[in-house]
Design an enzyme around this catalytic site. Structure first.
Site, mmCIF file in Angstrom:
data_model
loop_
_atom_site.group_PDB
_atom_site.id
_atom_site.type_symbol
_atom_site.label_atom_id
_atom_site.label_comp_id
_atom_site.label_asym_id
_atom_site.label_seq_id
_atom_site.Cartn_x
_atom_site.Cartn_y
_atom_site.Cartn_z
ATOM 1 N N PRO A 34 0.922 -1.259 0.337
ATOM 2 C CA PRO A 34 0.046 -0.561 -0.207
ATOM 3 C C PRO A 34 1.264 0.794 0.367
ATOM 4 C CG PRO A 34 -0.248 -1.326 2.233
ATOM 5 C CD PRO A 34 0.966 -2.016 1.223
ATOM 6 N N MET A 35 0.254 2.574 -1.045
ATOM 7 C CA MET A 35 1.778 3.155 -1.029
ATOM 8 C C MET A 35 0.739 4.472 -1.157
ATOM 9 S SD MET A 35 4.643 2.464 -3.191
ATOM 10 C CE MET A 35 4.221 1.254 -3.916
ATOM 11 N N GLY A 68 -3.080 3.765 1.777
ATOM 12 C CA GLY A 68 -4.238 3.599 2.627
ATOM 13 C C GLY A 68 -5.803 4.520 1.851
ATOM 14 N N HIS A 179 -5.061 -1.130 8.086
ATOM 15 C CA HIS A 179 -4.157 -0.504 8.378
ATOM 16 C C HIS A 179 -3.711 -0.459 9.991
ATOM 17 C CE1 HIS A 179 -0.415 1.743 7.730
ATOM 18 N NE2 HIS A 179 -0.771 2.747 7.203
ATOM 19 N N ALA A 181 -0.622 -0.537 10.925
ATOM 20 C CA ALA A 181 0.964 -0.280 11.144
ATOM 21 C C ALA A 181 0.993 1.390 11.777
ATOM 22 C CB ALA A 181 1.833 -1.158 10.166
ATOM 23 N N HIS A 182 2.344 1.670 11.641
ATOM 24 C CA HIS A 182 3.397 2.502 11.279
ATOM 25 C C HIS A 182 2.586 3.889 12.475
ATOM 26 C CE1 HIS A 182 3.483 1.440 6.974
ATOM 27 N NE2 HIS A 182 4.162 0.295 7.597
ATOM 28 N N TYR A 184 -0.515 4.903 12.890
ATOM 29 C CA TYR A 184 -1.595 5.730 13.049
ATOM 30 C C TYR A 184 -2.366 4.787 13.746
ATOM 31 C CZ TYR A 184 0.464 7.282 9.092
ATOM 32 O OH TYR A 184 1.606 7.869 8.108
HETATM 33 C C1 LIG Z 1 5.084 6.739 -1.082
HETATM 34 C C2 LIG Z 1 5.389 5.887 -0.146
HETATM 35 C C3 LIG Z 1 3.453 5.815 0.168
HETATM 36 C C4 LIG Z 1 3.578 4.762 1.477
HETATM 37 N N1 LIG Z 1 1.840 4.761 2.661
HETATM 38 C C5 LIG Z 1 1.490 3.738 2.435
HETATM 39 C C6 LIG Z 1 0.676 3.777 3.599
HETATM 40 O O1 LIG Z 1 -0.688 4.289 2.846
HETATM 41 N N2 LIG Z 1 0.251 2.874 3.737
HETATM 42 C C7 LIG Z 1 1.374 1.937 4.463
HETATM 43 O O2 LIG Z 1 1.146 0.555 5.729
HETATM 44 N N3 LIG Z 1 2.566 1.493 4.187
HETATM 45 C C8 LIG Z 1 2.563 2.612 3.003
HETATM 46 N N4 LIG Z 1 3.499 2.941 3.056
HETATM 47 C C9 LIG Z 1 4.736 1.677 3.144
HETATM 48 C C10 LIG Z 1 4.913 0.735 2.260
HETATM 49 O O3 LIG Z 1 3.914 0.140 2.714
HETATM 50 C C11 LIG Z 1 6.266 -0.354 2.109
HETATM 51 O O4 LIG Z 1 5.777 -1.097 3.506
HETATM 52 C C12 LIG Z 1 7.463 0.103 2.518
HETATM 53 O O5 LIG Z 1 7.669 0.908 1.384
HETATM 54 C C13 LIG Z 1 8.913 -0.023 2.458
HETATM 55 O O6 LIG Z 1 8.806 -1.410 0.851
HETATM 56 P P1 LIG Z 1 9.442 -1.131 0.081
HETATM 57 O O7 LIG Z 1 10.642 -1.133 0.705
HETATM 58 O O8 LIG Z 1 9.086 -2.001 -1.220
HETATM 59 O O9 LIG Z 1 8.884 0.526 -0.995
HETATM 60 C C14 LIG Z 1 3.671 4.059 2.284
HETATM 61 C C15 LIG Z 1 5.701 3.709 1.179
HETATM 62 C C16 LIG Z 1 6.053 4.735 0.481
HETATM 63 C C17 LIG Z 1 6.998 4.231 -0.255
#
Ligand SMILES: Cc1cc2nc3c(=O)[nH]c(=O)nc-3n(C[C@H](O)[C@H](O)[C@H](O)COP(=O)(O)O)c2cc1C
Length: 375
Positions: A34-35, A68, A179, A181-182, A184
């Site tokens: 998710p990004m 998200g 979600h 995680a992180h 929130y």
């Molecule tokens: C631009 C961006 C936006 C992200 N937004 C979310 C999100 O909305 N929800 C979430 O759980 N993680 C989010 N993440 C984390 C990613 O889901 C992922 O866990 C993280 O980028 C590590 O994976 P990667 O190394 O393959 O990029 C985001 C990461 C990036 C780079």
């Protein structure tokens, strides 16, 4: 298969195997992480968002977890460019996204999101709503910047997650990811740093997991029994990379067991580097421990495919980076079931197709410029 096989053909073979999550057949082991992209004015995913996801499904991503998307609660988010998962036009936009992903041969789940105490400024349509959280404390420790949630607030948010999940099933999605995680809202309850409650929702790890478990149970009750419910969680927080929910496997189990019992079908264990061991004395990463402790299918994530790390090992931050064979070995040992890929898939919509066909020489290195467009 022998490890002397070239990494590219071994990757193609192992990652191409279908996998099942509560009866949903995902065609291969590659998930899109998710990004958040903020390309949805008024919270409505438009045609550009439809083709962004559709393109990646058509190029072989087995499971897309969307960016998200805010549940229907006034304090769930803060940006009017983040897609919402409530409202007629918003859901109509999402239905087109699901359709495009299915046309491409993929499966898709929205990531249901409430940001809690991360909310700082309000944009329409809920400009004046307060930030809310377990104790009104931000992840950085700031106190008094928001409202400690009442039982009424908890019930409203639980209801908003359940409603969003029902909408997801109604408009054609294949499951939902919650979600957690992180740093929130849900994670603010799981983590002792932000949860100072003295009622049933605060205290030991089981109590801190109560809110998350109630959300899972409400979602589970609202959707069909065969509709997959995935729960994403992490040790790290957006504003505190070193934070940890659990220092030991026992503490982790205390958090995850109630979630599994409430109806989680698969866990998505978010780490920034998938090869790092989670606890002393074992090579298992967070996803590996999650599967071992819960018995549920698990998704791993973290720096897969970045800067050629997928192809070759080199000395990286914290620990030596392990190459593709290590990831494939772990999949073959059933330490986890799927691999989520974030930034590499932003960079290259064709990433999955190339990897599944063993075309490693065509992979493009990650460039942060990819974050600025929705190509
Ligand atoms: C631009 C961006 C936006 C992200 N937004 C979310 C999100 O909305 N929800 C979430 O759980 N993680 C989010 N993440 C984390 C990613 O889901 C992922 O866990 C993280 O980028 C590590 O994976 P990667 O190394 O393959 O990029 C985001 C990461 C990036 C780079």
């Amino acid at each position: 298969m022998s490890v002397t096989q070239p990494a590219s053909s071994r990757a193609a073979e192992i990652l191409s195997r279908p996998v099942s999550i509560n009866g949903l057949t995902v065609p291969n082991r590659i998930a899109m992480a998710p990004m958040t992209r903020m390309f949805s004015p008024d919270g409505i995913p438009g045609e550009d968002v439809v083709s962004y996801y559709g393109r990646r499904a058509a190029a072989g991503v087995g499971l897309i977890v969307t960016e998200g998307t805010y549940v229907g609660h006034e304090s769930a988010g803060q940006s009017d460019r983040v897609p919402r998962f409530h409202g007629e036009e918003q859901l109509a936009g999402w239905a087109k996204v699901a359709e495009a992903v299915h046309a491409g041969g993929g499966t898709i789940m929205p990531q249901l999101w409430h940001i809690g105490m991360v909310r700082k400024q309000g944009e329409p349509p809920f400009a004046d709503a307060p930030a809310v959280g377990p104790s009104g404390i931000r992840v950085d420790g700031t106190e008094g910047a928001g409202k400690a949630m009442t039982q009424r607030d908890l019930d409203d948010v639980i209801g908003a997650f359940a409603e969003a999940a029902a909408a997801a099933e109604r408009i054609g999605f294949d499951g939902v990811e919650i979600h957690g995680a992180h740093g929130y809202l849900i994670d603010q309850f799981l983590w002792a740093g932000t949860n100072r409650r003295t009622d049933a929702y605060g205290g030991d790890p089981v109590a801190r997991a109560k809110f998350a478990a109630e959300i899972v149970a409400a979602v589970r009750e609202t959707v069909s029994a065969e509709f997959p419910v995935v729960f994403r969680y992490s040790q790290w927080k957006q504003e505190a990379y070193e934070a940890r929910l659990a220092e030991t496997p026992e503490e982790l189990e205390a958090i995850l067991a109630p979630l599994a019992a409430a109806g989680v079908d698969a866990f998505h264990a978010s780490t920034r580097r998938y090869w790092l061991p989670e606890f002393d004395g074992s090579d298992l990463n967070l996803a590996g421990w999650t599967k071992k402790l819960t018995g549920k299918p698990t998704i791993t994530v973290g720096s897969v495919g970045l800067d050629g790390e997928f192809l070759r090992g080199f000395a990286g931050e914290g620990a030596p980076v392990k190459g593709i064979d290590d990831l494939l070995d772990r999949l073959e040992r059933d330490e986890f079931d799927m691999v989520a890929v974030g930034r590499a898939l932003l960079q290259d919509p064709e990433w999955a197709a190339k990897v599944l066909a063993g075309r490693f020489d065509e992979l493009k290195p990650f460039d942060a410029a990819a974050l600025r467009s929705l190509s």
